[in-house]
Design a protein around this motif. Structure first.
Motif, mmCIF file in Angstrom:
data_model
loop_
_atom_site.group_PDB
_atom_site.id
_atom_site.type_symbol
_atom_site.label_atom_id
_atom_site.label_comp_id
_atom_site.label_asym_id
_atom_site.label_seq_id
_atom_site.Cartn_x
_atom_site.Cartn_y
_atom_site.Cartn_z
ATOM 1 N N PHE A 52 41.892 22.753 51.302
ATOM 2 C CA PHE A 52 41.636 24.098 51.819
ATOM 3 C C PHE A 52 41.048 24.934 50.705
ATOM 4 O O PHE A 52 41.578 24.982 49.593
ATOM 5 N N ASN A 53 39.942 25.602 50.988
ATOM 6 C CA ASN A 53 39.240 26.380 49.973
ATOM 7 C C ASN A 53 38.959 27.797 50.459
ATOM 8 O O ASN A 53 37.894 28.353 50.228
ATOM 9 N N GLY A 54 39.923 28.364 51.207
ATOM 10 C CA GLY A 54 39.816 29.751 51.620
ATOM 11 C C GLY A 54 38.950 29.946 52.851
ATOM 12 O O GLY A 54 38.830 29.067 53.701
ATOM 13 N N ILE A 55 38.360 31.112 52.910
ATOM 14 C CA ILE A 55 37.503 31.468 54.047
ATOM 15 C C ILE A 55 36.128 31.845 53.535
ATOM 16 O O ILE A 55 35.962 32.256 52.372
ATOM 17 N N VAL A 104 39.656 41.376 54.660
ATOM 18 C CA VAL A 104 39.740 40.289 53.680
ATOM 19 C C VAL A 104 40.485 40.767 52.435
ATOM 20 O O VAL A 104 41.379 40.076 51.925
ATOM 21 N N ASN A 105 40.135 41.942 51.928
ATOM 22 C CA ASN A 105 40.812 42.484 50.749
ATOM 23 C C ASN A 105 42.308 42.665 51.005
ATOM 24 O O ASN A 105 43.137 42.357 50.155
ATOM 25 N N LYS A 106 42.671 43.147 52.189
ATOM 26 C CA LYS A 106 44.079 43.345 52.537
ATOM 27 C C LYS A 106 44.814 42.004 52.657
ATOM 28 O O LYS A 106 45.915 41.844 52.125
ATOM 29 N N ALA A 107 44.214 41.036 53.320
ATOM 30 C CA ALA A 107 44.878 39.755 53.569
ATOM 31 C C ALA A 107 44.998 38.901 52.312
ATOM 32 O O ALA A 107 46.019 38.253 52.089
ATOM 33 N N PHE A 108 43.961 38.885 51.478
ATOM 34 C CA PHE A 108 43.926 37.971 50.331
ATOM 35 C C PHE A 108 44.083 38.661 48.981
ATOM 36 O O PHE A 108 44.118 38.008 47.952
ATOM 37 N N LYS A 109 44.139 39.989 48.973
ATOM 38 C CA LYS A 109 44.283 40.788 47.742
ATOM 39 C C LYS A 109 43.088 40.658 46.807
ATOM 40 O O LYS A 109 43.178 40.953 45.620
ATOM 41 N N ILE A 125 33.963 38.801 41.985
ATOM 42 C CA ILE A 125 35.317 38.576 42.485
ATOM 43 C C ILE A 125 36.192 39.711 41.984
ATOM 44 O O ILE A 125 36.210 40.006 40.792
ATOM 45 N N GLY A 126 36.915 40.351 42.905
ATOM 46 C CA GLY A 126 37.790 41.436 42.493
ATOM 47 C C GLY A 126 38.413 42.139 43.673
ATOM 48 O O GLY A 126 38.409 41.631 44.800
ATOM 49 N N GLU A 127 38.938 43.324 43.385
ATOM 50 C CA GLU A 127 39.611 44.148 44.389
ATOM 51 C C GLU A 127 38.725 45.345 44.720
ATOM 52 O O GLU A 127 38.122 45.937 43.827
ATOM 53 N N ILE A 128 38.686 45.693 45.983
ATOM 54 C CA ILE A 128 37.899 46.849 46.397
ATOM 55 C C ILE A 128 38.631 48.118 45.967
ATOM 56 O O ILE A 128 39.794 48.309 46.287
ATOM 57 N N GLU A 129 37.922 48.975 45.232
ATOM 58 C CA GLU A 129 38.488 50.267 44.852
ATOM 59 C C GLU A 129 38.079 51.351 45.839
ATOM 60 O O GLU A 129 38.884 52.176 46.214
ATOM 61 N N GLU A 130 36.798 51.348 46.225
ATOM 62 C CA GLU A 130 36.337 52.290 47.242
ATOM 63 C C GLU A 130 35.015 51.786 47.812
ATOM 64 O O GLU A 130 34.313 51.005 47.191
ATOM 65 N N ASP A 163 33.683 35.563 50.548
ATOM 66 C CA ASP A 163 34.674 34.489 50.459
ATOM 67 C C ASP A 163 35.997 35.085 50.000
ATOM 68 O O ASP A 163 36.029 36.161 49.399
ATOM 69 N N ALA A 164 37.075 34.338 50.223
ATOM 70 C CA ALA A 164 38.383 34.710 49.682
ATOM 71 C C ALA A 164 39.332 33.532 49.848
ATOM 72 O O ALA A 164 39.133 32.674 50.706
ATOM 73 N N GLY A 165 40.380 33.514 49.015
ATOM 74 C CA GLY A 165 41.438 32.528 49.156
ATOM 75 C C GLY A 165 41.080 31.133 48.701
ATOM 76 O O GLY A 165 41.808 30.182 48.958
ATOM 77 N N GLY A 166 39.968 30.985 47.999
ATOM 78 C CA GLY A 166 39.539 29.667 47.534
ATOM 79 C C GLY A 166 40.291 29.210 46.296
ATOM 80 O O GLY A 166 41.023 29.976 45.658
ATOM 81 N N LEU A 167 40.110 27.951 45.961
ATOM 82 C CA LEU A 167 40.795 27.365 44.811
ATOM 83 C C LEU A 167 40.469 28.110 43.521
ATOM 84 O O LEU A 167 41.358 28.440 42.739
ATOM 85 N N TYR A 168 39.185 28.384 43.272
ATOM 86 C CA TYR A 168 38.794 29.086 42.052
ATOM 87 C C TYR A 168 39.354 30.505 42.025
ATOM 88 O O TYR A 168 39.923 30.937 41.023
ATOM 89 N N GLU A 169 39.205 31.223 43.137
ATOM 90 C CA GLU A 169 39.684 32.605 43.189
ATOM 91 C C GLU A 169 41.197 32.668 42.977
ATOM 92 O O GLU A 169 41.688 33.517 42.229
ATOM 93 N N ASN A 170 41.941 31.781 43.626
ATOM 94 C CA ASN A 170 43.401 31.784 43.477
ATOM 95 C C ASN A 170 43.813 31.453 42.049
ATOM 96 O O ASN A 170 44.762 32.033 41.521
ATOM 97 N N GLY A 171 43.099 30.520 41.408
ATOM 98 C CA GLY A 171 43.377 30.219 40.001
ATOM 99 C C GLY A 171 43.106 31.418 39.108
ATOM 100 O O GLY A 171 43.882 31.734 38.204
ATOM 101 N N LEU A 172 42.016 32.100 39.386
ATOM 102 C CA LEU A 172 41.666 33.296 38.622
ATOM 103 C C LEU A 172 42.719 34.384 38.789
ATOM 104 O O LEU A 172 43.119 35.041 37.827
ATOM 105 N N LEU A 173 43.218 34.562 40.015
ATOM 106 C CA LEU A 173 44.270 35.553 40.266
ATOM 107 C C LEU A 173 45.531 35.225 39.479
ATOM 108 O O LEU A 173 46.173 36.117 38.911
#
Length: 180
Positions: A52-55, A104-109, A125-130, A163-173
């Motif tokens: 599984f590599n996210g959405i 996506v930002n809410k579900a996967f942070k 890759i990051g979090e939405i500020e505005e 994209d979100a929730g992938g292997l690379y992104e989760n490792g980075l988080l």
């Protein structure tokens, strides 16, 4: 209903394992079509090893081909892993680019935004500020080596894929959380 939408609905309903191509960006993605409308398609994404590599959320206009029911796909399908992101995927809204980004930002942070029309390999890759209808500000997750947390402002119209929730992104988080 047009042929494309009719077949997308069939693939979604039958939970067919597909390969989606975006030839302009020279990409191919395995997975299951979870949602679609006239403008967007949401794929539950798996890598070549069946992990599984996210959405991935595509603009439908960027999708050039979709394959299903061939030997390669059948082989990968047989080794697919289980995952625990079902609730996150079900909660996603694909009505508009703003709805996609917020859900996506809410579900996967986090979000992984691709800007491929400018540079085929460019992603943020990051979090939405505005954000508003024209622009978005992201608090970036820098690479594992830099762990930088800078901010970046860019135009919403430049986003080609989310994209979100992938292997690379989760490792980075995980790496960023250990830093804090």
């Amino acid at each position: 209903m047009d042929i494309a939408s009719k077949n997308l609905k069939k693939l979604q309903t039958e939970k067919s394992f597909v390969d989606i191509f975006t030839d302009l960006f020279n990409e191919s993605f395995y997975g299951f079509i979870r949602q679609f409308n006239d403008h967007f398609l949401l794929l539950e994404h798996y890598n070549d090893d069946g992990l599984f590599n996210g959405i991935v959320v595509f603009k439908r206009e960027d999708i050039t081909r979709i394959k299903w029911a061939n030997n390669d796909l059948t082989s990968v399908y047989k080794i697919i892993n289980k995952h625990d992101q079902e609730k996150n995927i079900e909660s996603l809204k694909i009505d508009s680019i703003e709805a996609i980004l917020k859900s996506v930002n809410k579900a996967f942070k986090h979000v992984n935004l691709h800007i491929q029309n400018i540079d085929n390999g460019m992603c943020i890759i990051g979090e939405i500020e505005e954000m508003d209808a024209e622009s978005i500000v992201i608090k970036e997750f820098g690479t594992r080596s830099t762990l930088d947390r800078g901010r970046i402002l860019f135009a919403m119209e430049d986003i080609t894929r989310i994209d979100a929730g992938g292997l690379y992104e989760n490792g980075l988080l995980k790496v960023h959380k250990k830093k804090n």
